[in-house]
Design a protein around this motif. Sequence first.
Motif, PDB file in Angstrom:
ATOM      1  N   THR A   1      99.451 118.194  70.905  1.00 21.57           N
ATOM      2  CA  THR A   1      98.732 118.369  69.625  1.00 21.57           C
ATOM      3  C   THR A   1      99.423 117.725  68.430  1.00 21.57           C
ATOM      4  O   THR A   1      99.099 118.017  67.291  1.00 21.57           O
ATOM      5  N   LEU A   2     100.377 116.829  68.674  1.00 16.10           N
ATOM      6  CA  LEU A   2     101.066 116.210  67.544  1.00 16.10           C
ATOM      7  C   LEU A   2     100.379 114.935  67.080  1.00 16.10           C
ATOM      8  O   LEU A   2     100.655 114.432  66.004  1.00 16.10           O
ATOM      9  N   LEU A   3      99.495 114.422  67.922  1.00 13.25           N
ATOM     10  CA  LEU A   3      98.852 113.157  67.619  1.00 13.25           C
ATOM     11  C   LEU A   3      97.375 113.299  67.990  1.00 13.25           C
ATOM     12  O   LEU A   3      97.050 113.927  68.994  1.00 13.25           O
ATOM     13  N   LEU A   4      96.489 112.732  67.153  1.00 12.25           N
ATOM     14  CA  LEU A   4      95.066 112.807  67.463  1.00 12.25           C
ATOM     15  C   LEU A   4      94.656 111.577  68.254  1.00 12.25           C
ATOM     16  O   LEU A   4      95.007 110.461  67.880  1.00 12.25           O
TER      17      LEU A   4
ATOM     18  N   LYS B   1      94.263 105.517  72.499  1.00 10.76           N
ATOM     19  CA  LYS B   1      94.909 105.611  71.197  1.00 10.76           C
ATOM     20  C   LYS B   1      95.492 104.255  70.841  1.00 10.76           C
ATOM     21  O   LYS B   1      96.134 103.608  71.669  1.00 10.76           O
TER      22      LYS B   1
ATOM     23  N   GLU C   1     109.614 117.396  64.767  1.00  6.20           N
ATOM     24  CA  GLU C   1     108.791 117.257  65.968  1.00  6.20           C
ATOM     25  C   GLU C   1     108.760 118.577  66.743  1.00  6.20           C
ATOM     26  O   GLU C   1     107.718 119.021  67.203  1.00  6.20           O
ATOM     27  N   GLN C   2     109.919 119.194  66.870  1.00  5.17           N
ATOM     28  CA  GLN C   2     110.009 120.432  67.630  1.00  5.17           C
ATOM     29  C   GLN C   2     109.358 121.588  66.865  1.00  5.17           C
ATOM     30  O   GLN C   2     108.744 122.464  67.453  1.00  5.17           O
ATOM     31  N   ILE C   3     109.475 121.552  65.541  1.00  4.94           N
ATOM     32  CA  ILE C   3     108.893 122.619  64.715  1.00  4.94           C
ATOM     33  C   ILE C   3     107.367 122.499  64.702  1.00  4.94           C
ATOM     34  O   ILE C   3     106.653 123.484  64.782  1.00  4.94           O
ATOM     35  N   ASN C   4     106.876 121.257  64.635  1.00  7.19           N
ATOM     36  CA  ASN C   4     105.435 121.057  64.500  1.00  7.19           C
ATOM     37  C   ASN C   4     104.651 121.543  65.705  1.00  7.19           C
ATOM     38  O   ASN C   4     103.480 121.876  65.596  1.00  7.19           O
ATOM     39  N   VAL C   5     105.296 121.556  66.869  1.00  4.91           N
ATOM     40  CA  VAL C   5     104.574 121.931  68.072  1.00  4.91           C
ATOM     41  C   VAL C   5     104.556 123.455  68.233  1.00  4.91           C
ATOM     42  O   VAL C   5     103.902 123.989  69.116  1.00  4.91           O
TER      43      VAL C   5
ATOM     44  N   ARG D   1      99.276 125.642  70.787  1.00  7.02           N
ATOM     45  CA  ARG D   1     100.700 125.548  70.463  1.00  7.02           C
ATOM     46  C   ARG D   1     101.476 126.775  70.920  1.00  7.02           C
ATOM     47  O   ARG D   1     102.685 126.714  71.101  1.00  7.02           O
TER      48      ARG D   1
ATOM     49  N   LYS E   1     112.368 114.989  59.177  1.00  9.44           N
ATOM     50  CA  LYS E   1     111.622 113.885  59.795  1.00  9.44           C
ATOM     51  C   LYS E   1     112.592 112.863  60.354  1.00  9.44           C
ATOM     52  O   LYS E   1     112.432 112.378  61.464  1.00  9.44           O
TER      53      LYS E   1
ATOM     54  N   LYS F   1     100.983 118.852  60.302  1.00 12.16           N
ATOM     55  CA  LYS F   1     101.729 119.043  61.547  1.00 12.16           C
ATOM     56  C   LYS F   1     101.249 118.069  62.619  1.00 12.16           C
ATOM     57  O   LYS F   1     101.890 117.889  63.623  1.00 12.16           O
ATOM     58  N   THR F   2     100.094 117.476  62.414  1.00  8.20           N
ATOM     59  CA  THR F   2      99.570 116.509  63.370  1.00  8.20           C
ATOM     60  C   THR F   2      99.425 115.179  62.648  1.00  8.20           C
ATOM     61  O   THR F   2      99.074 115.163  61.483  1.00  8.20           O
ATOM     62  N   THR F   3      99.694 114.086  63.343  1.00  5.88           N
ATOM     63  CA  THR F   3      99.482 112.789  62.717  1.00  5.88           C
ATOM     64  C   THR F   3      98.344 112.073  63.413  1.00  5.88           C
ATOM     65  O   THR F   3      97.860 112.509  64.453  1.00  5.88           O
ATOM     66  N   GLY F   4      97.942 111.001  62.803  1.00  6.80           N
ATOM     67  CA  GLY F   4      97.097 110.152  63.550  1.00  6.80           C
ATOM     68  C   GLY F   4      95.703 109.952  63.201  1.00  6.80           C
ATOM     69  O   GLY F   4      94.920 109.443  63.898  1.00  6.80           O
TER      70      GLY F   4
END
Lengths: 301, 376
Positions: A49-52, A9, B214-218, A73, B208, B373-376
């Motif tokens: 799963t927060l980052l690809l 990454k 962060e905790q909610i997104n997971v 999740r 944010k 909910k996911t970045t990147g």
Amino acid sequence: MIEVKNISKSYAGISAIKDITFTVEKGKLFGFIGPDGAGKTTLIRILTTLLLPDKGEARVGDLDVVDDFKKLRKSIGYMPGRFSLYEDLSVKENLSLFAAIFGTTIEKNYHLIEDIYKQIEPFRNRRAGALSGGMKQKLALSCAMIHAPEVIFLDEPTTGVDPVSRKEFWQMLRKLKDAGITILVSTPYMDEAALCDEVALIQDGDVLQIDSPQDIIESYGNMLFSIPGHVGFELIDRLRKADGVQNAYLFGEEIRMVFKETIEQDSVQHIVQSVGVPGELIRPVTPTVEDCFIQLMQKQE
Amino acid sequence: MRKIRFILIKEFKQIFRNRAMLPLIIIMPIVQILVLSYAVDYEIKNLNLYVVDFDNSRLSRELQSKFTSSDYFRLSGFGQDLNEAEFALSSRESDLVLVIPSNFERQLIAEGTGDLQILIDAVDGSKAGLAAGYGGSIIRDYTGQITKEYALRYGANIGNQVRTVETLPQFRFNPLMDYKSYMVPGILVILVTMLGAFLSSMNIVREKELGTIEQINVTPIRKYEFILGKTIPFWIIGIFVFSLGLIEAKVAFNIPIAGSLWVLYSFTGVYLFLVLGFGLFISTITETQQQAMFISWFFLVIFILMGGLFTPIENMPPWAQTITLFNPIRYFIEVTRAVMLKGSGFGDLINNFMIISGYAVFTISLAVLRYRKTTG
């Protein structure tokens, strides 16, 4: 349980983790050890799963972190490095909220968090923002555990926590591990490595070594000596340049010297005194994980 | 459902635990309606009048008293020196100067015409326009009156020469031309727009900033559940604040509500979704509350200034009128004015309803789609 294959990454062209591969077996306490900026958080955010990832694959349980992220999740717990619960909600309200979001209740899974939660239960009506650092952590861990996850990911849970709370926290992790939960924890503290079943030492996005802490120490392969007391950086530099010395560095309240080959204590004393450092108190020591890390970093350079 | 209920409870608790929130929700409508409706008044009274009377005749004095007995003018100076009058004007002591020449009365009687001069300070253009208008109509009234008077006194010969047409306007929907009746429905719109847009645009971005997202997104929470949880509390607050403003308008100003409340509230309900969707969208594309604040301000200022509250849209140049077609505030201000003052029903406003609903669907979809909910 966790399988990471060639994960990479980068952020805006600067790579954060490079081609990382490792596996964590079910029920193990796996440590991710490395200094700030090594890529620990990036890897954990990919696995949660927060980052690809840019490249590579990763599976947690039987689920792919990219393709099956919705299912995944439900079965993982995550405790971010920064306290991420609602500070304006009380302890109990935070816990009920996360229980509800995961479709469960506190009562149903109370047994899982009992040991941890009962320590903060007297403060259940206090706002989370008014808790001490150690209590915040216990609450965060309770919230991460309330839906009975099979795997939990903890990103630097002990950073900025006092030594007593740190010790307590690791005891809690051992208990969770004994209950069969797979744990992946990251930390910049080398001394915590010894508390893991297996550790990955990482630096600048690269894995330097993956092994149990005992095996890492056994694979050290050099003679290591310790001189108590601090002598100043100039003398350390001279020690480093002396014959047969591979490395010399400050280690807490002492100086550590690594020799390229097997060497007698008398010869060591001789070398040390020749550069003007009093060598009477010098003694051989067994390396710690931190010594191994320093050695690996030096090899890498 | 249980999930959404818990999220709603969470949002409400957080809103009411925020010390700044309650005063804002209660005080904002009171201040906006009370202060703005009084302050924004296009009617100008008590203009300072300086009279230079070279004639000093009965007619010239009568004309003066016509000016000063109206609410619009107040005598601030009197003399027979034009330089002094000019000075009064330039030093802003007077807003306008009425100059009556020396043979005014004689000429008017003998020839049936008279010359008068009005000098107006036009630094404030709209004030100057109003002063000219008021002054002109007083002079017209007065000349009409003396024409009749002399016609009666000296027979028909003068009356034959002058025929006057009098216009008596009747103001429909706002018979007393009360500016407050005109302003308050618009201010109600500004009120719900500002409150809704700011509260919602600061919300997700605040999570944010604090890291709680962060905790909610997971968690397995669905996007729509999260967005609904963020929308419904502010929608309820928006309806509450609108009602507060409406009650205040009725009680404090006795603003008419000619149409049905049902129509007014259905529009408000849909319009609030539009505003909240807009705010949440900004919240999803920004990283800090500061950014969110600036972006929503940017849009709100344009929307408010081009919404037809302060400047009637008909008075704008054509290109600006075209821009207002994309301004959601415009459509809702039209609705509140039409319902409250004219008593328009749903059928009269179906066009506005379609447009506002369309915008609401658009902004809410944008917010849901853009929230990741996911970045990147």
